[in-house]
Design an enzyme around this catalytic site. Structure first.
Site, PDB file in Angstrom:
ATOM      1  N   ALA A   1       0.839  -1.197   0.000  1.00 55.32           N
ATOM      2  CA  ALA A   1       0.000   0.000   0.000  1.00 55.32           C
ATOM      3  C   ALA A   1       0.871   1.242   0.000  1.00 55.32           C
ATOM      4  O   ALA A   1       1.998   1.222   0.504  1.00 55.32           O
ATOM      5  CB  ALA A   1      -0.923   0.007   1.215  1.00 55.32           C
ATOM      6  N   ASP A   2       0.346   2.306  -0.570  1.00 53.02           N
ATOM      7  CA  ASP A   2       1.048   3.579  -0.564  1.00 53.02           C
ATOM      8  C   ASP A   2       0.025   4.706  -0.568  1.00 53.02           C
ATOM      9  O   ASP A   2      -1.078   4.539  -1.096  1.00 53.02           O
ATOM     10  CB  ASP A   2       1.977   3.722  -1.767  1.00 53.02           C
ATOM     11  CG  ASP A   2       2.979   4.838  -1.565  1.00 53.02           C
ATOM     12  OD1 ASP A   2       3.966   4.613  -0.841  1.00 53.02           O
ATOM     13  OD2 ASP A   2       2.762   5.943  -2.090  1.00 53.02           O
ATOM     14  N   THR A   3       0.378   5.828   0.041  1.00 51.31           N
ATOM     15  CA  THR A   3      -0.528   6.973   0.146  1.00 51.31           C
ATOM     16  C   THR A   3       0.208   8.251  -0.232  1.00 51.31           C
ATOM     17  O   THR A   3       1.357   8.449   0.168  1.00 51.31           O
ATOM     18  CB  THR A   3      -1.070   7.095   1.589  1.00 51.31           C
ATOM     19  OG1 THR A   3      -1.765   5.895   1.923  1.00 51.31           O
ATOM     20  CG2 THR A   3      -2.028   8.274   1.716  1.00 51.31           C
TER      21      THR A   3
END
Length: 195
Positions: free
Chosen positions: A72-74
């Site tokens: 995941a990445d934001t």
């Protein structure tokens, strides 16, 4: 109650993502990813977060032979500019000065790799966020707490940064870093049902 699951590996050392995944009642391992997190100028924000999430999952897949790996990445986007994690306190102050009183968009990408068949699924969610108007002294005091230093956009909506946000449009958990309803749907595609 969740059904019996195969091994799940979270390719992130983020305590926020670990807590959110734990809230789903899933048993999982945490393996920090050493993937390159360089953002491409040639990809859109949604493409960037999906690519970064997939890179993280693939990096961990190099030493795992079974299970489902979740990457995941934001990122935070203000007027088409991607704001990542601040380099230092001055950078955090600059980001928050630009965000205060304005609407920005938070994108979180999620990628899953099923090691049994090498199937990959990925996607993203976006949430509009409005930050309240802030004075320079308020921003300096918030930066001095240290909370902004490892957060995209230099704030944590689940921490003291919650006092900086007066409304959002979209998934709250997406802003924290892991869109849970979206993740449930992606896991379902790989045969894992949470509900």
């Amino acid at each position: 109650m969740t059904e019996p699951l195969r091994k799940i590996i979270l390719a992130s050392s983020s305590p926020r993502r670990k807590e959110l995944l734990g809230n789903l009642g899933l048993q999982f391992e945490v393996e920090a990813s050493d993937a390159d997190e360089t953002i491409s100028d040639f990809l859109s924000p949604s493409e960037n977060v999906m690519e970064l999430a997939l890179r993280k999952a693939k990096a961990v897949s190099q030493w795992k032979r079974e299970g489902i790996i979740i990457g995941a990445d934001t990122i935070v986007v203000l007027e088409n500019e991607i704001l990542g994690k601040p380099r230092d306190q001055e950078d955090a102050f600059s980001m928050l000065t630009r965000l205060q009183g304005r609407i920005h968009v938070v994108y979180s990408g999620v990628a899953l790799i099923d090691m049994d068949n090498q199937k990959e699924v990925k996607g993203f969610q976006s949430t509009k966020v409005h930050m309240v108007p802030l004075g320079s002294e308020e921003i300096k005091r918030y930066v001095a707490t240290g909370e902004p230093m490892d957060k995209a956009g230099s704030y944590a909506i689940q921490g003291m940064g919650a006092t900086l946000i007066d409304w959002i449009e979209g998934c709250y958990f997406n802003v924290v870093g892991l869109p849970l309803a979206f993740l449930r749907e992606e896991l379902k595609k790989l045969g894992i049902r949470i509900l």
